[in-house]
Design a protein around this motif. Structure first.
Motif, PDB file in Angstrom:
ATOM      1  N   HIS A  70      33.014   3.403  -7.957  1.00 50.17           N
ATOM      2  CA  HIS A  70      32.293   2.821  -8.475  1.00 50.17           C
ATOM      3  C   HIS A  70      31.441   3.014  -9.733  1.00 50.17           C
ATOM      4  O   HIS A  70      30.327   2.597  -9.299  1.00 50.17           O
ATOM      5  N   GLY A  71      31.083   4.392  -9.875  1.00 52.31           N
ATOM      6  CA  GLY A  71      30.355   5.155 -10.006  1.00 52.31           C
ATOM      7  C   GLY A  71      28.614   5.469  -9.138  1.00 52.31           C
ATOM      8  O   GLY A  71      29.514   5.287  -7.831  1.00 52.31           O
ATOM      9  N   ASN A  72      27.951   6.321  -9.635  1.00 52.14           N
ATOM     10  CA  ASN A  72      27.421   7.525  -8.294  1.00 52.14           C
ATOM     11  C   ASN A  72      25.995   6.235  -8.951  1.00 52.14           C
ATOM     12  O   ASN A  72      25.325   6.776  -9.955  1.00 52.14           O
ATOM     13  N   ARG A  73      25.298   6.160  -7.430  1.00 52.67           N
ATOM     14  CA  ARG A  73      24.240   5.738  -8.172  1.00 52.67           C
ATOM     15  C   ARG A  73      23.228   6.240  -7.889  1.00 52.67           C
ATOM     16  O   ARG A  73      21.807   6.000  -7.857  1.00 52.67           O
ATOM     17  N   SER A  74      23.138   6.703  -7.131  1.00 53.80           N
ATOM     18  CA  SER A  74      22.340   8.249  -5.987  1.00 53.80           C
ATOM     19  C   SER A  74      23.005   9.543  -5.787  1.00 53.80           C
ATOM     20  O   SER A  74      23.923   9.281  -4.836  1.00 53.80           O
ATOM     21  N   PRO A  75      22.258  10.913  -5.596  1.00 54.20           N
ATOM     22  CA  PRO A  75      21.225  11.482  -6.141  1.00 54.20           C
ATOM     23  C   PRO A  75      22.441  11.366  -8.182  1.00 54.20           C
ATOM     24  O   PRO A  75      20.888  11.348  -8.740  1.00 54.20           O
ATOM     25  N   LEU A  76      23.654  11.457  -8.313  1.00 51.54           N
ATOM     26  CA  LEU A  76      24.003  11.327  -9.672  1.00 51.54           C
ATOM     27  C   LEU A  76      23.768  10.119 -11.150  1.00 51.54           C
ATOM     28  O   LEU A  76      23.778  11.452 -11.800  1.00 51.54           O
ATOM     29  N   ALA A  77      23.259   9.346 -11.108  1.00 48.15           N
ATOM     30  CA  ALA A  77      23.196   8.520 -11.084  1.00 48.15           C
ATOM     31  C   ALA A  77      23.895   8.400 -12.671  1.00 48.15           C
ATOM     32  O   ALA A  77      23.427   8.606 -13.836  1.00 48.15           O
ATOM     33  N   ASP A  78      25.085   8.225 -12.360  1.00 47.96           N
ATOM     34  CA  ASP A  78      26.149   8.610 -13.291  1.00 47.96           C
ATOM     35  C   ASP A  78      27.367   7.094 -12.840  1.00 47.96           C
ATOM     36  O   ASP A  78      28.515   7.612 -12.384  1.00 47.96           O
ATOM     37  N   ALA A 110      29.169   9.053   4.288  1.00 43.02           N
ATOM     38  CA  ALA A 110      28.226  10.058   4.977  1.00 43.02           C
ATOM     39  C   ALA A 110      27.124  11.432   4.460  1.00 43.02           C
ATOM     40  O   ALA A 110      26.459  12.136   4.469  1.00 43.02           O
ATOM     41  N   PHE A 111      28.218  12.541   3.870  1.00 40.17           N
ATOM     42  CA  PHE A 111      27.853  12.954   2.824  1.00 40.17           C
ATOM     43  C   PHE A 111      27.029  12.796   1.440  1.00 40.17           C
ATOM     44  O   PHE A 111      25.771  13.283   0.895  1.00 40.17           O
ATOM     45  N   GLY A 112      27.634  11.041   0.767  1.00 39.01           N
ATOM     46  CA  GLY A 112      26.688  10.942   0.098  1.00 39.01           C
ATOM     47  C   GLY A 112      25.130  10.461   0.767  1.00 39.01           C
ATOM     48  O   GLY A 112      24.483  11.053  -0.283  1.00 39.01           O
ATOM     49  N   THR A 113      24.979  10.023   1.871  1.00 40.67           N
ATOM     50  CA  THR A 113      23.622   9.410   2.606  1.00 40.67           C
ATOM     51  C   THR A 113      22.348  11.344   2.207  1.00 40.67           C
ATOM     52  O   THR A 113      21.277  11.487   2.155  1.00 40.67           O
ATOM     53  N   ARG A 114      23.748  12.079   2.895  1.00 41.35           N
ATOM     54  CA  ARG A 114      22.828  13.528   3.258  1.00 41.35           C
ATOM     55  C   ARG A 114      22.649  13.484   1.099  1.00 41.35           C
ATOM     56  O   ARG A 114      21.491  14.685   1.712  1.00 41.35           O
ATOM     57  N   LEU A 115      22.959  13.792   0.608  1.00 42.81           N
ATOM     58  CA  LEU A 115      22.942  14.115  -0.864  1.00 42.81           C
ATOM     59  C   LEU A 115      21.650  13.698  -1.619  1.00 42.81           C
ATOM     60  O   LEU A 115      20.928  14.339  -1.997  1.00 42.81           O
ATOM     61  N   ILE A 116      21.420  12.152  -0.594  1.00 42.06           N
ATOM     62  CA  ILE A 116      20.650  11.687  -1.185  1.00 42.06           C
ATOM     63  C   ILE A 116      19.143  11.702  -0.718  1.00 42.06           C
ATOM     64  O   ILE A 116      17.972  12.213  -1.206  1.00 42.06           O
ATOM     65  N   VAL A 117      19.288  12.321   1.167  1.00 38.73           N
ATOM     66  CA  VAL A 117      18.308  12.528   1.750  1.00 38.73           C
ATOM     67  C   VAL A 117      17.503  14.017   0.519  1.00 38.73           C
ATOM     68  O   VAL A 117      16.461  14.275   0.955  1.00 38.73           O
ATOM     69  N   GLU A 118      18.750  14.745   0.565  1.00 42.31           N
ATOM     70  CA  GLU A 118      18.237  16.158   0.466  1.00 42.31           C
ATOM     71  C   GLU A 118      17.351  16.300  -0.815  1.00 42.31           C
ATOM     72  O   GLU A 118      16.534  16.804  -1.229  1.00 42.31           O
ATOM     73  N   GLY A 120       0.542  -0.584   0.267  1.00 40.70           N
ATOM     74  CA  GLY A 120      -0.190  -0.496  -0.007  1.00 40.70           C
ATOM     75  C   GLY A 120       0.806   1.167   0.293  1.00 40.70           C
ATOM     76  O   GLY A 120       0.699   2.342   0.086  1.00 40.70           O
ATOM     77  N   PHE A 121       2.071   1.029   0.078  1.00 39.78           N
ATOM     78  CA  PHE A 121       2.831   2.350   0.059  1.00 39.78           C
ATOM     79  C   PHE A 121       3.785   2.659  -0.649  1.00 39.78           C
ATOM     80  O   PHE A 121       4.533   1.548  -1.862  1.00 39.78           O
ATOM     81  N   TRP A 122       4.172   3.642  -1.638  1.00 42.17           N
ATOM     82  CA  TRP A 122       4.811   3.533  -2.413  1.00 42.17           C
ATOM     83  C   TRP A 122       6.858   3.819  -1.993  1.00 42.17           C
ATOM     84  O   TRP A 122       6.684   4.525  -0.935  1.00 42.17           O
ATOM     85  N   LEU A 123       7.369   3.173  -2.847  1.00 42.53           N
ATOM     86  CA  LEU A 123       8.899   3.365  -2.044  1.00 42.53           C
ATOM     87  C   LEU A 123      10.148   3.409  -3.494  1.00 42.53           C
ATOM     88  O   LEU A 123       9.423   3.748  -3.854  1.00 42.53           O
ATOM     89  N   ASN A 124      10.772   4.773  -2.908  1.00 46.39           N
ATOM     90  CA  ASN A 124      11.840   4.861  -3.373  1.00 46.39           C
ATOM     91  C   ASN A 124      12.724   4.253  -2.112  1.00 46.39           C
ATOM     92  O   ASN A 124      13.693   4.556  -1.774  1.00 46.39           O
ATOM     93  N   GLU A 125      14.159   5.081  -3.527  1.00 43.53           N
ATOM     94  CA  GLU A 125      15.090   3.600  -2.932  1.00 43.53           C
ATOM     95  C   GLU A 125      16.596   4.470  -4.151  1.00 43.53           C
ATOM     96  O   GLU A 125      17.154   4.549  -4.982  1.00 43.53           O
ATOM     97  N   GLY A 126      17.208   5.058  -2.562  1.00 44.37           N
ATOM     98  CA  GLY A 126      18.628   5.833  -3.288  1.00 44.37           C
ATOM     99  C   GLY A 126      19.695   4.504  -2.713  1.00 44.37           C
ATOM    100  O   GLY A 126      19.395   3.972  -2.480  1.00 44.37           O
ATOM    101  N   GLY A 127      20.346   5.197  -3.705  1.00 41.25           N
ATOM    102  CA  GLY A 127      21.828   3.994  -2.888  1.00 41.25           C
ATOM    103  C   GLY A 127      22.753   4.206  -3.228  1.00 41.25           C
ATOM    104  O   GLY A 127      23.703   5.154  -4.191  1.00 41.25           O
ATOM    105  N   GLN A 128      23.958   4.018  -2.384  1.00 37.27           N
ATOM    106  CA  GLN A 128      25.768   4.062  -3.047  1.00 37.27           C
ATOM    107  C   GLN A 128      26.102   2.555  -3.295  1.00 37.27           C
ATOM    108  O   GLN A 128      26.211   1.840  -1.979  1.00 37.27           O
ATOM    109  N   SER A 129      26.894   2.408  -4.544  1.00 37.46           N
ATOM    110  CA  SER A 129      27.364   1.380  -4.663  1.00 37.46           C
ATOM    111  C   SER A 129      28.486   0.664  -4.080  1.00 37.46           C
ATOM    112  O   SER A 129      28.355  -0.758  -4.202  1.00 37.46           O
ATOM    113  N   VAL A 130      29.246   1.268  -3.540  1.00 30.60           N
ATOM    114  CA  VAL A 130      30.512   0.401  -2.542  1.00 30.60           C
ATOM    115  C   VAL A 130      29.925   1.693  -1.311  1.00 30.60           C
ATOM    116  O   VAL A 130      30.710   3.443  -1.443  1.00 30.60           O
TER     117      VAL A 130
END
Length: 568
Positions: free
Chosen positions: A393-401, A432-440, A323-333
């Motif tokens: 290993h590249g950027n999964r989120s939020p740059l997706a590159d 941790a800064f990567g997590t902050r970027l995803i949260v923002e 019943g909920f929509w999911l968004n999934e950010g991530g860091q590949s390594v």
């Protein structure tokens, strides 16, 4: 509410297949892990960015750990079995035998792992189509998803693999098939990694556009044309053959599976935090972000309505919580990156020797060493001249590159243990800064997040946890059960057994029976680093840490209060 009265002394088994090991747990109705076992699994890297495993090796490890956790109990009290695993691609022929995913023709290596980046050309071409299904993966498909890997197999291993293939499974679905003989797929895997829509089904035009029209022609029989929600009971339960392999009774309920990160999210996001003064108390579960941090990190946020976040996967309907929509950010390594930086340093042999002499892990030793060298300043100031860009290993989120590379700036000629410790700290800070970027990014798109709920191997590292609290400015909650992913897998088994009508019952409604997580402690160090606790013992973990203007107040496990002095 529960689907019926649970039998006294009922148990559930959760099995988790990670990147480097298989783990299992026996869990009771309170959500408490009674037994735990793990077993390493093999990995092959025949060339750079090619990562492979064996489905037979993984199943054998599942059998070993399951037999270990049920020793000494009446197995007839086990009500359900749930699996989670990495989103790796398993290839079998029409007779369900392994097929090679490599140029060497080694058929036992029949899994392309989730972190495999061989399909770079293929994913670029897929993204150039700008097809509408890409809107639900943050606008850009990741090389770690299944469509580019399938296209790579078709273009590179046509005769030895593609033409002979009868079944392409996500690893979690392979495990549920192996246990039950049912080829139905979990909505979690298909929606999150295969472009399936829970509302509209497969999009024929996408597969035709990217050159995989084969699946449309055979009505998607090779990748799944029967789907079930996570936690649904599969077929007639455990087959006699699988029961013998696992040491369990034939016929017990087996659940439709989850991806490992989603099982972790299921295991922590519903924690009961009442009475701790947290921002998320009294707020909907949508104010919480589950961060599952191990080899990589996944950032799971749910919402009542779909939210499209550039560079963040989703929205996926009912992929984790019904019943909920999911968004999934991530860091590949993340964990893999920390290992890479630490183990590659010239002072690593010295670190190993000193940690071994103290009977500590290398990371516990590094954490204590940082405390020794920080002197009178907060530990974070040690990295004032050293910085890490963590996209090795590249950027999964939020740059997706996926083309981005890692970087370290501020290096000196010295290579002693102090330098290694500071490099380790800078790496943790970068993550941790990567997590902050995803949260923002998620908040800019419409999420309202107030609290982080961490689980996974890295959540056992106090420095990692505290750094995330510092850098995001958000409280961090840890579960009483450190193995939340396994609890999430066991929740699936509890649901499949009929003890609950939905995974949302034990997760959100907190009904009697299995409870997914109980708060152990909260970390909120946004003002500085704790140096001493005056007027109270610090020998036990904190239940809660509340933030005020200039001071942190601590409520200890035995209801003892005291002030925490801060280094500013």
């Amino acid at each position: 509410m529960p689907g019926g009265d649970q039998e006294p002394g009922s148990y559930y088994v959760g099995v988790d297949v990670g990147t480097g090991s298989v783990r299992a747990a026996l869990v009771d109705q309170r959500g408490i892990i009674l037994a735990f076992a793990d077993q390493p699994i093999n990995r092959w890297e025949p060339q750079f960015n090619h990562h492979e495993q064996s489905s037979e090796d993984i199943w054998a490890a599942c059998c070993v750990v399951t037999k270990q956790v049920v020793q000494g109990i009446d197995v007839n009290q086990i009500r359900g079995l749930g699996f989670d695993a990495t989103c790796s691609l398993v290839v079998l022929d029409k007779q369900f035998r392994p097929l090679p995913v490599n140029h060497e023709g080694e058929s036992h290596r029949n899994i392309i792992m989730w972190l495999d980046h061989r399909a770079v050309s293929q994913v670029h071409r897929i993204n150039e189509t700008k097809h509408r299904v890409l809107q639900c993966v943050g606008g850009v498909m990741s090389v770690e998803m299944q469509a580019p890997k399938l296209l790579w197999l078709k273009e590179n291993l046509r005769e030895t693999c593609w033409d002979k293939a009868g079944h392409f499974f996500d690893l979690p679905d392979f495990l549920s098939w192996k246990a039950t003989g049912v080829t139905a797929r979990s909505l979690c895997s298909l929606v999150c990694k295969w472009t399936y829509s829970a509302e509209k089904g497969w999009d024929d035009s996408f597969w035709k556009m990217v050159g995989l029209e084969d699946f449309v022609a055979d009505n998607y029989s090779k990748i799944g044309n029967q789907m079930l929600p996570p936690g649904a009971s599969l077929g007639n339960g455990l087959t006699p053959e699988a029961a013998k392999d696992l040491g369990l009774p034939a016929g017990i309920a087996v659940a439709a599976s989850l991806i490992d990160a989603h099982a972790g999210g299921l295991g922590v996001i519903g924690a009961d935090v009442r009475g701790y003064g947290l921002a998320c108390e009294g707020q909907p579960v949508t104010s919480r972000l589950a961060v599952i941090c191990g080899t990589s990190s996944c950032h799971m946020g749910i919402s009542k309505d779909p939210i499209f976040v550039p560079g963040v996967w989703g929205p996926y309907f009912s992929a984790m919580v019904p019943g909920f929509w999911l968004n999934e950010g991530g860091q590949s390594v993340t964990g893999k990156l920390i290992d890479h930086m630490v183990q590659g340093h010239a002072a690593f042999p010295e670190l190993q020797a000193k940690a071994t002499a103290r009977c500590q892990s290398v990371y516990a030793y590094l954490n204590s060493h940082l405390d020794l060298i920080k002197k009178a300043r907060p530990v974070g100031f040690l990295t004032v001249d050293l910085h890490v860009w963590p996209d090795f290993h590249g950027n999964r989120s939020p740059l997706a590159d996926l083309t981005l590379k890692g970087m370290v700036t501020g290096l000196k000629l010295s290579q002693d243990l102090d330098d290694l410790a500071i490099l380790y700290l800078a790496t943790v800070q970068a993550i941790a800064f990567g997590t902050r970027l995803i949260v923002e990014a998620m908040e800019a798109a419409g999420h309202s997040l107030s609290t982080l709920f961490l689980c996974g191997g890295l959540s056992k590292n106090p420095l990692f946890v505290q750094t995330h609290a510092d850098i995001t400015g958000m409280p961090v909650v840890l579960s009483q059960e450190a193995e939340s992913v396994l609890v999430g897998a066991a929740v699936l088994g509890a649901c499949a057994s009929g003890d609950f009508t939905s995974v949302q019952n034990p997760l959100i409604r907190k009904t009697r029976g299995i409870r997914t997580s109980t708060l152990l402690w909260v970390c909120w160090f946004k003002l500085g680093w704790v140096t001493k606790l005056s007027g109270s013992s610090v020998e036990q973990p904190y239940l809660a840490i509340r933030c005020s203007d200039k001071m942190l107040w601590v409520l200890g496990l035995k209801e003892r209060e005291g002030k925490v002095s801060l280094m500013r």
